[in-house]
Design a protein around this motif. Structure first.
Motif, short mmCIF file in Angstrom:
data_model
loop_
_atom_site.label_atom_id
_atom_site.label_comp_id
_atom_site.label_asym_id
_atom_site.label_seq_id
_atom_site.Cartn_x
_atom_site.Cartn_y
_atom_site.Cartn_z
N ALA A 196 2.87 -8.68 0.47
CA ALA A 196 3.42 -7.33 0.62
C ALA A 196 2.36 -6.37 1.15
O ALA A 196 2.66 -5.49 1.98
N LEU A 218 -1.57 -2.16 -3.89
CA LEU A 218 -1.09 -3.53 -3.68
C LEU A 218 -2.24 -4.54 -3.64
O LEU A 218 -2.17 -5.61 -4.25
N TRP A 273 1.97 -6.98 4.85
CA TRP A 273 3.15 -6.48 5.55
C TRP A 273 3.07 -4.96 5.73
O TRP A 273 3.36 -4.44 6.81
N CYS A 274 2.65 -4.28 4.65
CA CYS A 274 2.50 -2.82 4.73
C CYS A 274 1.40 -2.43 5.71
O CYS A 274 1.54 -1.45 6.46
#
Length: 545
Positions: free
Chosen positions: A261, A219, A264-265
């Protein structure tokens, strides 16, 4: 400034203990050589663009990728490399990075076509990404707390010196030999750095097992790729469509979404060590200083871009002459940084940092107010000295504050984040200042042409203004000297051509100088923001905020 947390792990020699004493001067020299090479190669190739076009029959788009392949790979992989330094050992990654960078430099010098050179430049960027975060990590780990300020000052000043030295050294090498020596020069320097690293930097270990974070790796790499690619390629595509429904804004937005993202992960905290430990983001001073680092690099690269183009395109200087004219700024920074760093090691550096940001902003304002079509090195000297003073006050404190109190097992990750902030600030600075300068030039050159056309014969005035209008929209900054695009058209007699050439040169200089003020002033409000962020720094930050 407060002392290190007593609970922070102390780096130990992995292969033998207690090990020989660390020679801090040679460690700093080794790390500075590696850091200097990685930053130097961001700018040294620019001056060789005309020779690349003729020597390899490269198209303009191929030349852009020769320039950008290195920057793109470099910026994208810094975060991952920093964490790998924690997992595999900082010295190991440093030596691997130096070796890869050196081999890639030799391949660049031996390239027979543009495709080979682009691939070798990407490999060079991979080596630079592997080694750069380790320089800060090792410096933090091996330098005693009381010496860090001075060491950070010298290490940080290397960046500004390398940015200025790139075009100067590149011009000297291209003139002396050929464009291939722009790359080949790295080979002996890289070999020396490898030998020094193996002899004088001990293997370090925190004796903790690190498990990589594959989802975070994917990511973060994809996010940084999208943002960096969009920023680098924005001007080429005029910040619009790339192909079909794919556009520069869409690519940048996708990068921001992927970064969200990723965060968030990381926040969810899966099994394994996160690529971006949340403990770092909870450290107020560390987070504030990384924002300041990005702003400072944006301001530095923006100033150097504008002045380099001005000195070469308006004042007609060679790359070597332009580099020497700009030399007072890095020279003052290099001389001042160690002294400021030594003071930073004894007490909080936030006040020196805030003063330096203010002085640097003042230098930009003074430059914007005084630069003219006939400015020489003496005219520019006060603002250049002022900029160097600002840099000298800023570089050591911001890194010292950022890395203060970072636990040993997080030093690699912290270095990767700081290196990413530094490189993104550089990339965004070039793109933002370059885009604004190109926009202002496209408006100011036709106006300057209209004013200068009054001295031309009536039949030539309309053609003169129209030629400047068309050429100003095709101007690509950083692609070499393009003043020929504003030259006289075919079919004019010798007298008319000379008249056109004289008026055209004056119009180009007028328009370019009139366009400089806003790009020079663009970083000023950001530097004001950096002063506010610095004011929020806690003077006595505990080991855990």
């Amino acid at each position: 400034m407060s002392t290190e947390s007593p609970n922070a792990p102390v780096p130990r020699l992995a292969d033998h203990e207690p090990g020989p004493p660390v020679r801090h001067g040679l460690v700093l020299l080794t790390l500075s050589i590696g850091f200097f090479m990685t930053v130097l190669d961001v700018t040294i190739v620019n001056i060789a663009v005309p020779d690349l076009i003729s020597g390899l029959s490269s198209s303009f788009n191929q030349v852009l990728w020769i320039l950008n392949a290195y920057t793109l790979v470099f910026a994208v992989l810094l975060l991952v490399s920093g964490r790998l330094g924690d997992a595999l050992g900082a010295r190991r990654l440093l030596v691997w990075g130096l070796a890869l960078f050196t081999v890639a430099s030799a391949l660049c010098g031996a390239a027979q076509d543009s495709g080979q050179l682009i691939a070798a430049r990407a490999l060079q960027g991979l080596g630079a990404a592997a080694l750069m975060p380790q320089t800060l990590s090792i410096l933090t780990s091996l330098t005693p707390v009381e010496r860090r300020g001075r060491a950070f000052g010298i290490w940080s000043a290397i960046a500004g010196t390398a940015l200025v030295a790139g075009p100067t050294l590149g011009g000297l090498l291209v003139t002396w030999q050929s464009w291939r020596w722009v790359f080949v020069i790295n080979v002996p320097v890289g070999l020396v750095a490898i030998v020094l690293a193996l002899r004088h930097i001990p293997p370090m270990s925190t004796h903790r097992r690190h498990r990589l974070d594959p989802l975070g790796l994917i990511l973060s790499t994809a996010a940084l790729f999208c943002v960096t690619y969009g920023v680098i390629e924005g001007q080429r595509y005029e910040w619009g469509t790339i192909r079909g429904v794919v556009s520069i804004p869409a690519v940048i937005v996708l990068g921001v979404v992927l970064w969200g993202a990723f965060l968030w992960c990381e926040w969810l905290g899966r099994a394994g060590d996160p690529l971006l430990p949340l403990e770092l983001l909870r450290r107020r001073n560390y987070l504030l200083m990384n924002l300041v680092i990005a702003i400072v690099m944006l301001a530095m690269t923006g100033l150097l871009l504008v002045l380099t183009l001005y000195l070469q395109l308006v004042r007609g200087m060679s790359a070597l002459e332009a580099g020497l004219a700009l030399a007072p700024t890095p020279v003052v920074a290099v001389l001042l940084s160690p002294f400021v760093g030594r003071l930073t090691g004894r007490r909080s550096g936030k006040y020196a940092l805030a003063l330096g940001l203010l002085v640097f902003a003042g230098a930009l304002i003074l430059m914007a107010a005084t630069v003219a079509t006939d400015s020489d090195a003496v005219t520019l000297l006060p603002s250049l000295l002022m900029a160097g003073t600002g840099m000298g006050l800023v570089l050591a404190p911001m890194n010292t504050i950022a890395m203060h109190g970072i636990p040993q097992h997080l030093v690699g990750a912290a270095s990767g984040v700081s290196s990413t902030a530094r490189q993104l600030g550089t990339v965004i600075g070039v793109a933002a200042v370059g885009a604004l300068l190109a926009n202002r030039i496209s408006h100011e050159l036709p106006r300057a042409a209209a004013r200068r056309a009054e001295g031309l014969p009536p039949l030539l005035r309309g053609r003169f203004v129209e030629a400047f209008h068309d050429a100003s929209h095709r101007l690509r900054l950083g692609a070499g000297d393009q003043r020929a695009a504003f030259g006289p058209p075919d079919g004019l007699d010798a007298a008319a051509a000379r008249h056109w050439q004289s008026k055209g040169g004056a119009a180009f200089a007028d328009g370019f100088v009139n366009a400089l003020s806003l790009p020079l002033l663009l970083p000023v409000p950001l530097l004001a923001l950096a002063i506010v962020l610095t004011a929020l720094v806690r003077t006595k930050e505990a080991a855990h905020d």
